[in-house]
Structures are given as C-alpha cells and as structure tokens.
Write a protein that holds these residues in place. Sequence first.
Motif, PDB file in Angstrom:
ATOM      1  N   HIS A   1       0.841  -1.204   0.000  1.00  0.00           N
ATOM      2  CA  HIS A   1       0.000   0.000   0.000  1.00  0.00           C
ATOM      3  C   HIS A   1       0.875   1.254   0.000  1.00  0.00           C
ATOM      4  O   HIS A   1       0.602   2.211  -0.733  1.00  0.00           O
ATOM      5  CB  HIS A   1      -0.913   0.033   1.233  1.00  0.00           C
TER       6      HIS A   1
ATOM      7  N   THR B   1       1.081   4.167  -2.927  1.00  0.00           N
ATOM      8  CA  THR B   1       0.812   5.563  -2.593  1.00  0.00           C
ATOM      9  C   THR B   1       1.989   6.451  -2.980  1.00  0.00           C
ATOM     10  O   THR B   1       1.806   7.511  -3.592  1.00  0.00           O
ATOM     11  CB  THR B   1       0.512   5.707  -1.091  1.00  0.00           C
TER      12      THR B   1
ATOM     13  N   ASP C   1      -6.714   2.260  -7.182  1.00  0.00           N
ATOM     14  CA  ASP C   1      -7.326   3.330  -6.381  1.00  0.00           C
ATOM     15  C   ASP C   1      -7.528   2.900  -4.938  1.00  0.00           C
ATOM     16  O   ASP C   1      -7.356   3.688  -4.018  1.00  0.00           O
ATOM     17  CB  ASP C   1      -8.660   3.767  -6.975  1.00  0.00           C
ATOM     18  N   ARG C   2      -7.897   1.651  -4.725  1.00  0.00           N
ATOM     19  CA  ARG C   2      -8.098   1.162  -3.352  1.00  0.00           C
ATOM     20  C   ARG C   2      -6.766   1.000  -2.625  1.00  0.00           C
ATOM     21  O   ARG C   2      -6.699   1.150  -1.414  1.00  0.00           O
ATOM     22  CB  ARG C   2      -8.854  -0.165  -3.363  1.00  0.00           C
TER      23      ARG C   2
ATOM     24  N   THR D   1      -3.939   2.830  -3.220  1.00  0.00           N
ATOM     25  CA  THR D   1      -3.226   4.090  -3.010  1.00  0.00           C
ATOM     26  C   THR D   1      -4.071   5.050  -2.199  1.00  0.00           C
ATOM     27  O   THR D   1      -5.276   5.140  -2.376  1.00  0.00           O
ATOM     28  CB  THR D   1      -2.848   4.738  -4.353  1.00  0.00           C
ATOM     29  N   LYS D   2      -3.408   5.766  -1.324  1.00  0.00           N
ATOM     30  CA  LYS D   2      -4.090   6.713  -0.445  1.00  0.00           C
ATOM     31  C   LYS D   2      -3.570   8.107  -0.736  1.00  0.00           C
ATOM     32  O   LYS D   2      -2.423   8.408  -0.456  1.00  0.00           O
ATOM     33  CB  LYS D   2      -3.839   6.376   1.036  1.00  0.00           C
ATOM     34  N   ASP D   3      -4.395   8.941  -1.313  1.00  0.00           N
ATOM     35  CA  ASP D   3      -3.964  10.309  -1.548  1.00  0.00           C
ATOM     36  C   ASP D   3      -4.913  11.319  -0.927  1.00  0.00           C
ATOM     37  O   ASP D   3      -4.693  12.505  -1.020  1.00  0.00           O
ATOM     38  CB  ASP D   3      -3.772  10.589  -3.034  1.00  0.00           C
ATOM     39  N   ARG D   4      -5.932  10.859  -0.276  1.00  0.00           N
ATOM     40  CA  ARG D   4      -6.898  11.768   0.343  1.00  0.00           C
ATOM     41  C   ARG D   4      -6.246  12.629   1.427  1.00  0.00           C
ATOM     42  O   ARG D   4      -6.529  13.805   1.531  1.00  0.00           O
ATOM     43  CB  ARG D   4      -8.065  10.993   0.932  1.00  0.00           C
TER      44      ARG D   4
END
Length: 74
Positions: free
Chosen positions: A19, A23, A49-50, A52-55
């Motif tokens: 993960h 990211t 998309d699930r 990677t965390k870019d929020r």
Amino acid sequence: MVHNWRPIWQVIGTHTARHTAGTLLKQVSNGSKALAKLVLGHADESVTDRYTKDRARLLAPAILDATGGAGRVV
C-alpha cells in the motif's frame, strides 16, 4: 535505550508495504495511476485506487487552515 526494538520486517507486513509503495508511486508521478497500476501489477485501475491513499495529502491544507495549524478546531 529501546528495549522493545524489532526489525522493520517484523513490524510492517508486506501488505502495508505494498500500500505504501503504491501511494508513494502515485505521489511522485503527480497522481499518475498508470505507473502505480503497472508496478503493482493490477489489471484494473479501480484496484489501484483502493491501494493508493492520496486523500490525506489533498485534505491536509484544508485541515491545517481550519485548525489554525495547531491541530485543534479554532
């Protein structure tokens, strides 16, 4: 002296590392899903998309503004 020291491979599992890699790839490529998708070997971008965390990166400035940068609501 730290008495509960453990090697990083005992603390962070392969799933977490995957993960994190996804990211980081997305961040250093200016949001390119294609690079992360290719390196992670995903057939579908929705899986990438699930992974990677870019929020957090996108929301951080708004959160800092709302809290005055002090981590508390002003």
